[in-house]
Design an enzyme around this catalytic site. Structure first.
Site, short mmCIF file in Angstrom:
data_model
loop_
_atom_site.label_atom_id
_atom_site.label_comp_id
_atom_site.label_asym_id
_atom_site.label_seq_id
_atom_site.Cartn_x
_atom_site.Cartn_y
_atom_site.Cartn_z
N ASN A 11 45.47 4.04 -20.63
CA ASN A 11 46.08 2.73 -21.29
C ASN A 11 45.16 1.69 -21.58
O ASN A 11 45.24 0.62 -20.50
CB ASN A 11 47.16 2.78 -21.05
CG ASN A 11 48.04 2.57 -22.51
OD1 ASN A 11 46.98 1.37 -23.28
ND2 ASN A 11 49.40 1.68 -22.33
N GLY A 179 51.53 -2.72 -13.82
CA GLY A 179 51.19 -4.11 -13.77
C GLY A 179 51.88 -4.88 -12.38
O GLY A 179 51.47 -5.47 -12.70
N SER A 219 50.22 1.15 -11.58
CA SER A 219 49.53 0.20 -10.82
C SER A 219 49.02 1.40 -10.10
O SER A 219 48.71 1.22 -8.73
CB SER A 219 50.25 -0.29 -9.38
OG SER A 219 50.81 -0.87 -10.17
O1 LIG Z 1 51.57 0.43 -17.90
C1 LIG Z 1 50.72 1.83 -17.56
C2 LIG Z 1 49.82 2.60 -18.54
O2 LIG Z 1 50.68 2.97 -19.31
C3 LIG Z 1 50.37 1.32 -16.16
O3 LIG Z 1 49.75 0.21 -15.80
P1 LIG Z 1 49.04 -0.66 -14.74
O4 LIG Z 1 47.30 0.76 -14.24
O5 LIG Z 1 48.93 -1.64 -15.15
O6 LIG Z 1 50.50 -1.10 -13.60
#
Ligand SMILES: O=C(CO)COP(=O)(O)O
Length: 258
Positions: A11, A179, A219
């Site tokens: 994503n 994130g 993450s």
């Molecule tokens: O929201 C996410 C994917 O849709 C996960 O994001 P991160 O991998 O940056 O934590």
């Protein structure tokens, strides 16, 4: 148990213009080989403005990378300024669309009814929804994560038939792990992914539950992917930050390699 081909979906969120999109998909394709595609389905989910460029590249170079969008309108056409319809996405050969991502639920106030309408819009246009569910930190601290996620699942699947549900992808993304660098433990991921599968068996049938791919997101990186993906009910990953660097995304896709 039927063997489910793992799905690794990136994503991109609001990153990469259409020129950067071409460069990233080219780099990703260059980093992958036939064995990688045998072991996992690889999908990118770029912003709307990149989709035509990605389509042209994937078609022209016959890449085995799939793609989809990050959102879809619940409406099919008309006076809905700023919205993008399922028909438009289908015309761009999008195979997948994210529905109910926590950032849409949070920043755009998407509720269960809207998420359900978007799931049905995706099916109307032959696009597979990647339904995102997940609890916030308070819910997790209260130990209510399973109930919370199953309520989201029930809401999103209202009036969705077994035939449709069999093709859905569900992504369990705990909001506190998105994130933040704070990844759920493999056990945390397995607990909720198994509960999602059990609920699909209740709502539909064991066959439907067995067919659906349940992903973990939050993450995920090259080094933590193997542990999470080793769990029985985790069939892949929805990757945010780590998919923006081709070499790191390739590492996630190779989760099974020692
Ligand atoms: O929201 C996410 C994917 O849709 C996960 O994001 P991160 O991998 O940056 O934590």
């Amino acid at each position: 148990m039927a063997k489910r081909l793992p799905l690794i979906a990136g994503n991109w969120k609001m990153n990469n213009n259409h020129l950067e999109a071409i460069a990233l998909v080219q780099k990703l394709a260059f980093g992958l080989n036939d064995k990688d595609y045998d072991n996992a389905e690889v999908v990118v989910l770029p912003p709307f403005t990149d989709l035509r460029s990605v389509q042209t590249l994937v078609d022209g170079d016959k890449l085995k990378i799939g793609y989809g969008a990050q959102d879809i309108s619940a409406q099919d056409k008309g006076a809905y300024t700023g919205e993008i319809s399922g028909a438009m996405l289908a015309k761009l050969d999008c195979s997948y669309v994210l529905v109910g991502h926590s950032e849409r639920r949070e920043y755009h106030n998407e509720d269960e009814a809207l998420v359900n309408a978007k799931v049905k819009a995706a099916y109307r246009h032959g696009i597979v929804p990647i339904l995102c569910v997940g609890e916030g930190l308070e819910v997790r601290k209260a130990g209510q994560q399973v109930e919370h996620v199953l309520a989201q699942l029930d809401g999103a699947l209202k009036e969705v038939t077994a035939e449709q549900a069999e093709r859905i992808v569900v992504a369990y993304e705990p909001v506190w792990a998105i994130g933040t660098g704070e990844v759920a433990t493999p056990g945390d991921a397995q607990e909720v992914c198994a509960a999602i599968r059990a609920r699909l068996a209740e709502l539909y049938s064991p066959e439907v539950a067995d067919a659906v791919r349940v992903l973990y997101g939050g993450s995920v990186k090259g080094d933590n992917a193997p542990g999470i993906m080793a769990e029985d009910d985790v069939d892949g990953a929805l990757v945010g930050g780590a998919c923006l660097k081709a070499d790191e995304f390739v590492k996630v896709i190779r989760f099974g390699e020692k």
